[in-house]
Design a protein around this motif. Structure first.
Motif, PDB file in Angstrom:
ATOM      1  N   SER A  45     -22.380  27.697  55.282  1.00 21.94           N
ATOM      2  CA  SER A  45     -21.056  28.169  54.849  1.00 21.94           C
ATOM      3  C   SER A  45     -20.343  27.157  53.947  1.00 21.94           C
ATOM      4  N   TRP A  46     -21.104  26.558  53.056  1.00 18.91           N
ATOM      5  CA  TRP A  46     -20.566  25.483  52.217  1.00 18.91           C
ATOM      6  C   TRP A  46     -20.890  25.707  50.754  1.00 18.91           C
ATOM      7  N   HIS A  47     -20.250  24.915  49.924  1.00 20.17           N
ATOM      8  CA  HIS A  47     -20.643  24.803  48.517  1.00 20.17           C
ATOM      9  C   HIS A  47     -20.449  23.345  48.138  1.00 20.17           C
ATOM     10  N   PHE A  48     -21.422  22.757  47.459  1.00 28.34           N
ATOM     11  CA  PHE A  48     -21.313  21.353  47.045  1.00 28.34           C
ATOM     12  C   PHE A  48     -20.996  21.290  45.539  1.00 28.34           C
ATOM     13  N   THR A  49     -20.084  20.416  45.182  1.00 26.20           N
ATOM     14  CA  THR A  49     -19.765  20.206  43.764  1.00 26.20           C
ATOM     15  C   THR A  49     -19.939  18.719  43.465  1.00 26.20           C
ATOM     16  N   VAL A  50     -20.918  18.414  42.642  1.00 32.64           N
ATOM     17  CA  VAL A  50     -21.189  17.011  42.280  1.00 32.64           C
ATOM     18  C   VAL A  50     -20.351  16.674  41.049  1.00 32.64           C
ATOM     19  N   VAL A  51     -19.436  15.728  41.186  1.00 32.03           N
ATOM     20  CA  VAL A  51     -18.557  15.370  40.053  1.00 32.03           C
ATOM     21  C   VAL A  51     -18.847  13.940  39.611  1.00 32.03           C
ATOM     22  N   GLN A  52     -19.229  13.830  38.332  1.00 26.33           N
ATOM     23  CA  GLN A  52     -19.448  12.502  37.737  1.00 26.33           C
ATOM     24  C   GLN A  52     -18.554  12.318  36.518  1.00 26.33           C
ATOM     25  N   ILE A  95     -19.306  13.819  45.694  1.00 25.46           N
ATOM     26  CA  ILE A  95     -19.761  15.178  46.014  1.00 25.46           C
ATOM     27  C   ILE A  95     -18.700  15.818  46.909  1.00 25.46           C
ATOM     28  N   PHE A  96     -18.118  16.919  46.417  1.00 31.34           N
ATOM     29  CA  PHE A  96     -17.121  17.652  47.189  1.00 31.34           C
ATOM     30  C   PHE A  96     -17.830  18.731  47.989  1.00 31.34           C
ATOM     31  N   VAL A  97     -17.452  18.833  49.257  1.00 34.00           N
ATOM     32  CA  VAL A  97     -18.049  19.840  50.140  1.00 34.00           C
ATOM     33  C   VAL A  97     -16.962  20.859  50.451  1.00 34.00           C
ATOM     34  N   SER A 105     -17.367  26.729  59.955  1.00 35.31           N
ATOM     35  CA  SER A 105     -17.652  26.131  58.649  1.00 35.31           C
ATOM     36  C   SER A 105     -17.302  24.639  58.569  1.00 35.31           C
ATOM     37  N   LEU A 106     -16.225  24.228  59.245  1.00 29.12           N
ATOM     38  CA  LEU A 106     -15.878  22.799  59.187  1.00 29.12           C
ATOM     39  C   LEU A 106     -16.997  21.945  59.780  1.00 29.12           C
ATOM     40  N   ALA A 107     -17.595  22.452  60.872  1.00 29.48           N
ATOM     41  CA  ALA A 107     -18.719  21.719  61.478  1.00 29.48           C
ATOM     42  C   ALA A 107     -19.908  21.712  60.510  1.00 29.48           C
ATOM     43  N   ASP A 108     -20.173  22.845  59.897  1.00 28.50           N
ATOM     44  CA  ASP A 108     -21.280  22.916  58.927  1.00 28.50           C
ATOM     45  C   ASP A 108     -21.062  21.888  57.809  1.00 28.50           C
ATOM     46  N   CYS A 109     -19.829  21.857  57.298  1.00 28.44           N
ATOM     47  CA  CYS A 109     -19.514  20.955  56.170  1.00 28.44           C
ATOM     48  C   CYS A 109     -19.582  19.495  56.609  1.00 28.44           C
ATOM     49  N   ALA A 110     -19.120  19.210  57.825  1.00 26.65           N
ATOM     50  CA  ALA A 110     -19.169  17.828  58.321  1.00 26.65           C
ATOM     51  C   ALA A 110     -20.613  17.380  58.510  1.00 26.65           C
ATOM     52  N   ASN A 111     -21.457  18.266  59.035  1.00 29.46           N
ATOM     53  CA  ASN A 111     -22.874  17.910  59.217  1.00 29.46           C
ATOM     54  C   ASN A 111     -23.526  17.588  57.875  1.00 29.46           C
ATOM     55  N   PHE A 159     -14.127  18.113  52.512  1.00 31.00           N
ATOM     56  CA  PHE A 159     -14.547  16.712  52.579  1.00 31.00           C
ATOM     57  C   PHE A 159     -15.135  16.336  51.222  1.00 31.00           C
ATOM     58  N   SER A 160     -15.238  15.048  51.003  1.00 39.58           N
ATOM     59  CA  SER A 160     -16.017  14.603  49.843  1.00 39.58           C
ATOM     60  C   SER A 160     -16.718  13.310  50.216  1.00 39.58           C
ATOM     61  N   ILE A 161     -17.771  13.020  49.471  1.00 39.48           N
ATOM     62  CA  ILE A 161     -18.531  11.799  49.705  1.00 39.48           C
ATOM     63  C   ILE A 161     -18.535  10.999  48.408  1.00 39.48           C
ATOM     64  N   ALA A 162     -17.933   9.809  48.479  1.00 45.28           N
ATOM     65  CA  ALA A 162     -17.960   8.896  47.337  1.00 45.28           C
ATOM     66  C   ALA A 162     -19.274   8.131  47.371  1.00 45.28           C
ATOM     67  N   LEU A 163     -19.950   8.066  46.243  1.00 43.62           N
ATOM     68  CA  LEU A 163     -21.303   7.479  46.192  1.00 43.62           C
ATOM     69  C   LEU A 163     -21.461   6.511  45.030  1.00 43.62           C
ATOM     70  N   GLY A 164     -22.201   5.468  45.287  1.00 43.67           N
ATOM     71  CA  GLY A 164     -22.492   4.519  44.220  1.00 43.67           C
ATOM     72  C   GLY A 164     -23.288   3.354  44.763  1.00 43.67           C
ATOM     73  N   HIS A 165     -23.480   2.377  43.900  1.00 41.81           N
ATOM     74  CA  HIS A 165     -24.139   1.136  44.333  1.00 41.81           C
ATOM     75  C   HIS A 165     -23.064   0.243  44.928  1.00 41.81           C
ATOM     76  N   ALA A 166     -23.271  -0.199  46.161  1.00 42.02           N
ATOM     77  CA  ALA A 166     -22.270  -1.023  46.843  1.00 42.02           C
ATOM     78  C   ALA A 166     -22.067  -2.346  46.109  1.00 42.02           C
ATOM     79  N   ALA A 167     -20.800  -2.721  45.932  1.00 42.37           N
ATOM     80  CA  ALA A 167     -20.512  -4.006  45.285  1.00 42.37           C
ATOM     81  C   ALA A 167     -20.685  -5.148  46.272  1.00 42.37           C
ATOM     82  N   LYS A 168     -20.548  -4.834  47.559  1.00 39.80           N
ATOM     83  CA  LYS A 168     -20.816  -5.862  48.573  1.00 39.80           C
ATOM     84  C   LYS A 168     -21.220  -5.176  49.876  1.00 39.80           C
TER      85      LYS A 168
END
Ligand SMILES: Cc1cc2nc3c(=O)[nH]c(=O)nc-3n(C[C@H](O)[C@H](O)[C@H](O)COP(=O)(O)O)c2cc1C
Length: 184
Positions: A45-52, A95-97, A105-111, A159-168
């Motif tokens: 019950s989700w849709h993912f949107t990858v934003v760069q 990535i926006f969920v 749906s909230l549980a689906d999106c959190a998983n 929810f969203s997930i911020a992603l990248g190469h960790a600076a530390k």
């Protein structure tokens, strides 16, 4: 590829990223991990949107800042006005969920979100689960931004997930034992 349990135990929220973008293969692996999460009645019950798109991310973060200022809460106002404030911690990929609003749906999106964070850890990338952006899309300065997502009807980002190469390194040991009871 790291051992599964090691990934589970070492994932930590990363809030400082290098400017380097993720490769398309890395994004695909992370998205696939999200798509493999458990969902109630297999409804997905989700849709993912990858934003760069840096300008879109900055605009959403600006709307988050406006929500924080409107809250009247001094600590939030101060944070929003900090130079270089970014609710996404300047991550190069977010990535926006979005949820379809159905009962589980909230549980689906959190998983799915957690799966994506874990996949990022397994790939040696940094991630941070972000929920603070949500109200921005209801704010006058952010409403129009959601239109750019082209989401299916009735879907809303939760929810969203911020992603990248960790600076530390973000790893810290945590004492969580007191949250568990055993009845034997
Ligand atoms: C639903 C949810 C929303 C969150 N929202 C934010 C957020 O808006 N900004 C942020 O920096 N971290 C956010 N986090 C990350 C938590 O602050 C973090 O998981 C927690 O402090 C534990 O740290 P750890 O992830 O390093 O174990 C969120 C986490 C979850 C699960």
């Amino acid at each position: 590829m790291a051992d599964a349990l090691q990934v589970l135990m070492t994932r930590r929220s990363v809030r400082e990223f290098l400017g380097t973008q993720l490769s398309d293969d890395e994004v695909k692996t992370i998205v696939d991990a999200g798509l493999h999460a458990a969902t109630a009645m297999n409804r997905q019950s989700w849709h993912f949107t990858v934003v760069q798109d840096r300008r879109l991310l900055d605009a959403i973060s600006g709307a988050v800042g406006a929500v924080m200022v409107d809250s009247g809460i001094p600590s939030l106002i101060e944070r929003a006005r900090t130079t270089g404030f970014s609710c996404f911690h300047h991550a190069p990929t977010v990535i926006f969920v979005s949820s379809d609003g159905s009962h589980y749906s909230l549980a689906d999106c959190a998983n799915a979100s957690q799966n994506m964070c874990l996949a990022a850890t397994a790939l040696g990338l940094g991630s941070c689960y972000i929920g603070s952006f949500v109200q921005a899309f209801d704010h006058p300065s952010g409403k129009h931004l959601l239109a750019q997502f082209g989401l299916p009807e009735n879907y809303k980002p939760v929810f969203s997930i911020a992603l990248g190469h960790a600076a530390k390194a973000a790893f810290t040991e945590k004492e969580r034992e007191w949250k568990v009871s055993y009845i034997r």
